[in-house]
Write a protein that holds these residues in place. Structure first.
Motif, PDB file in Angstrom:
ATOM      1  N   GLY A 203       0.822  -1.212   0.000  1.00  0.00           N
ATOM      2  CA  GLY A 203       0.000   0.000   0.000  1.00  0.00           C
ATOM      3  C   GLY A 203       0.854   1.260   0.000  1.00  0.00           C
ATOM      4  O   GLY A 203       0.565   2.226  -0.718  1.00  0.00           O
ATOM      5  N   ALA A 204       1.934   1.241   0.773  1.00  0.00           N
ATOM      6  CA  ALA A 204       2.855   2.387   0.788  1.00  0.00           C
ATOM      7  C   ALA A 204       3.513   2.567  -0.570  1.00  0.00           C
ATOM      8  O   ALA A 204       3.687   3.695  -1.049  1.00  0.00           O
ATOM      9  CB  ALA A 204       3.916   2.200   1.874  1.00  0.00           C
ATOM     10  N   TRP A 205       3.860   1.460  -1.209  1.00  0.00           N
ATOM     11  CA  TRP A 205       4.460   1.511  -2.542  1.00  0.00           C
ATOM     12  C   TRP A 205       3.486   2.142  -3.541  1.00  0.00           C
ATOM     13  O   TRP A 205       3.874   3.003  -4.337  1.00  0.00           O
ATOM     14  CB  TRP A 205       4.850   0.099  -2.975  1.00  0.00           C
ATOM     15  CG  TRP A 205       5.310  -0.013  -4.387  1.00  0.00           C
ATOM     16  CD1 TRP A 205       6.556   0.277  -4.874  1.00  0.00           C
ATOM     17  CD2 TRP A 205       4.529  -0.441  -5.508  1.00  0.00           C
ATOM     18  NE1 TRP A 205       6.585   0.046  -6.237  1.00  0.00           N
ATOM     19  CE2 TRP A 205       5.352  -0.394  -6.643  1.00  0.00           C
ATOM     20  CE3 TRP A 205       3.211  -0.858  -5.653  1.00  0.00           C
ATOM     21  CZ2 TRP A 205       4.911  -0.745  -7.909  1.00  0.00           C
ATOM     22  CZ3 TRP A 205       2.761  -1.211  -6.908  1.00  0.00           C
ATOM     23  CH2 TRP A 205       3.609  -1.149  -8.027  1.00  0.00           C
ATOM     24  N   VAL A 206       2.218   1.742  -3.495  1.00  0.00           N
ATOM     25  CA  VAL A 206       1.200   2.310  -4.390  1.00  0.00           C
ATOM     26  C   VAL A 206       1.091   3.815  -4.154  1.00  0.00           C
ATOM     27  O   VAL A 206       1.125   4.614  -5.100  1.00  0.00           O
ATOM     28  CB  VAL A 206      -0.171   1.625  -4.183  1.00  0.00           C
ATOM     29  CG1 VAL A 206      -1.279   2.379  -4.913  1.00  0.00           C
ATOM     30  CG2 VAL A 206      -0.119   0.165  -4.639  1.00  0.00           C
ATOM     31  N   LEU A 207       0.977   4.223  -2.895  1.00  0.00           N
ATOM     32  CA  LEU A 207       0.836   5.650  -2.586  1.00  0.00           C
ATOM     33  C   LEU A 207       2.092   6.430  -2.987  1.00  0.00           C
ATOM     34  O   LEU A 207       1.989   7.541  -3.526  1.00  0.00           O
ATOM     35  CB  LEU A 207       0.530   5.850  -1.102  1.00  0.00           C
ATOM     36  CG  LEU A 207       0.199   7.276  -0.677  1.00  0.00           C
ATOM     37  CD1 LEU A 207      -1.019   7.819  -1.438  1.00  0.00           C
ATOM     38  CD2 LEU A 207      -0.043   7.338   0.828  1.00  0.00           C
ATOM     39  N   ALA A 208       3.258   5.847  -2.778  1.00  0.00           N
ATOM     40  CA  ALA A 208       4.507   6.525  -3.170  1.00  0.00           C
ATOM     41  C   ALA A 208       4.552   6.762  -4.680  1.00  0.00           C
ATOM     42  O   ALA A 208       4.992   7.825  -5.137  1.00  0.00           O
ATOM     43  CB  ALA A 208       5.721   5.706  -2.718  1.00  0.00           C
ATOM     44  N   HIS A 209       4.094   5.796  -5.467  1.00  0.00           N
ATOM     45  CA  HIS A 209       4.044   5.976  -6.921  1.00  0.00           C
ATOM     46  C   HIS A 209       3.073   7.092  -7.307  1.00  0.00           C
ATOM     47  O   HIS A 209       3.361   7.880  -8.213  1.00  0.00           O
ATOM     48  CB  HIS A 209       3.649   4.664  -7.618  1.00  0.00           C
ATOM     49  CG  HIS A 209       4.799   3.745  -7.822  1.00  0.00           C
ATOM     50  ND1 HIS A 209       5.649   3.840  -8.899  1.00  0.00           N
ATOM     51  CD2 HIS A 209       5.271   2.725  -7.075  1.00  0.00           C
ATOM     52  CE1 HIS A 209       6.583   2.917  -8.805  1.00  0.00           C
ATOM     53  NE2 HIS A 209       6.372   2.225  -7.701  1.00  0.00           N
ATOM     54  N   ILE A 210       1.961   7.158  -6.623  1.00  0.00           N
ATOM     55  CA  ILE A 210       1.002   8.235  -6.898  1.00  0.00           C
ATOM     56  C   ILE A 210       1.632   9.584  -6.554  1.00  0.00           C
ATOM     57  O   ILE A 210       1.526  10.540  -7.327  1.00  0.00           O
ATOM     58  CB  ILE A 210      -0.306   8.008  -6.111  1.00  0.00           C
ATOM     59  CG1 ILE A 210      -1.028   6.755  -6.611  1.00  0.00           C
ATOM     60  CG2 ILE A 210      -1.215   9.239  -6.211  1.00  0.00           C
ATOM     61  CD1 ILE A 210      -2.172   6.292  -5.721  1.00  0.00           C
ATOM     62  N   PHE A 211       2.284   9.664  -5.405  1.00  0.00           N
ATOM     63  CA  PHE A 211       2.937  10.914  -5.003  1.00  0.00           C
ATOM     64  C   PHE A 211       4.000  11.333  -6.013  1.00  0.00           C
ATOM     65  O   PHE A 211       4.126  12.514  -6.334  1.00  0.00           O
ATOM     66  CB  PHE A 211       3.562  10.788  -3.611  1.00  0.00           C
ATOM     67  CG  PHE A 211       2.581  10.863  -2.470  1.00  0.00           C
ATOM     68  CD1 PHE A 211       1.285  11.326  -2.636  1.00  0.00           C
ATOM     69  CD2 PHE A 211       2.964  10.473  -1.201  1.00  0.00           C
ATOM     70  CE1 PHE A 211       0.398  11.406  -1.575  1.00  0.00           C
ATOM     71  CE2 PHE A 211       2.097  10.548  -0.131  1.00  0.00           C
ATOM     72  CZ  PHE A 211       0.810  11.016  -0.318  1.00  0.00           C
TER      73      PHE A 211
END
Length: 177
Positions: free
Chosen positions: A97-105
């Motif tokens: 989930g953190a990886w997904v959010l980091a890509h969005i950021f």
């Protein structure tokens, strides 16, 4: 390099770490406030690490406490992260989930609209839902921040009182001699 961190740390911590520790580690490793990741998990699954939502309009599913969408499975498969691992290993779920959010950021900047994209994706058709989701996350996040500040003050007060009590007890013992 981030993938290596994701896979390695998820494997190391999955079996032995509490989800709280995983939020902290994943947040640190991806430069995201752990409380923001926690807020997302609260909204997405009420922190239920075995949550499954198979009723998306686009026929995808969301799994685990971070409700990782199945559209990410092909990319995750390259790193041996499967649906089963997401459901059985809380740290793998949280790191993903953190990886997904980091890509969005990285793609859209660190802002509340990007946080909303965690749920809706970047489609302009979903801007109303995205903003509503972001508002919900922001509200949960603010509560978590307030709780953290209150807890920190309580711990500081307790520590101060314990130190003062120790000094008083020591003084009383010294007076008895």
């Amino acid at each position: 390099m981030k993938w290596f961190v994701l896979v390695t740390l998820a494997a190391v911590f999955s079996a032995q770490a509490s989800p709280d520790m995983c939020f902290t580690r994943a947040g640190h490793d991806y430069g995201i406030d752990p409380l923001l990741l926690t807020a997302i998990s609260i909204k997405e699954s009420r922190l239920r690490m075995n949550a499954i939502n198979g009723s998306n309009r686009n026929l995808t599913e969301d799994v685990c406490g971070m409700q990782v969408n199945s559209s990410h499975y092909p990319a995750l498969r390259k790193f041996d992260i499967t649906r089963e691992r997401l459901l059985k290993e809380p740290c793998t779920c949280i790191y993903t989930g953190a990886w997904v959010l980091a890509h969005i950021f990285r793609s859209y900047g660190k802002n509340w609209d990007s946080v909303g994209m965690y749920n809706t994706g970047p489609s302009t058709r979903l801007i109303v839902q995205r903003r509503a989701y972001a508002t919900d996350i922001k509200n949960i996040y603010r509560v978590l921040l307030a709780r953290q500040m209150i807890y920190a003050k309580t711990v500081d007060i307790d520590s101060k009182n314990k130190a003062e009590n120790t000094v008083v007890k020591t003084a009383m013992i010294s007076d008895k001699k």
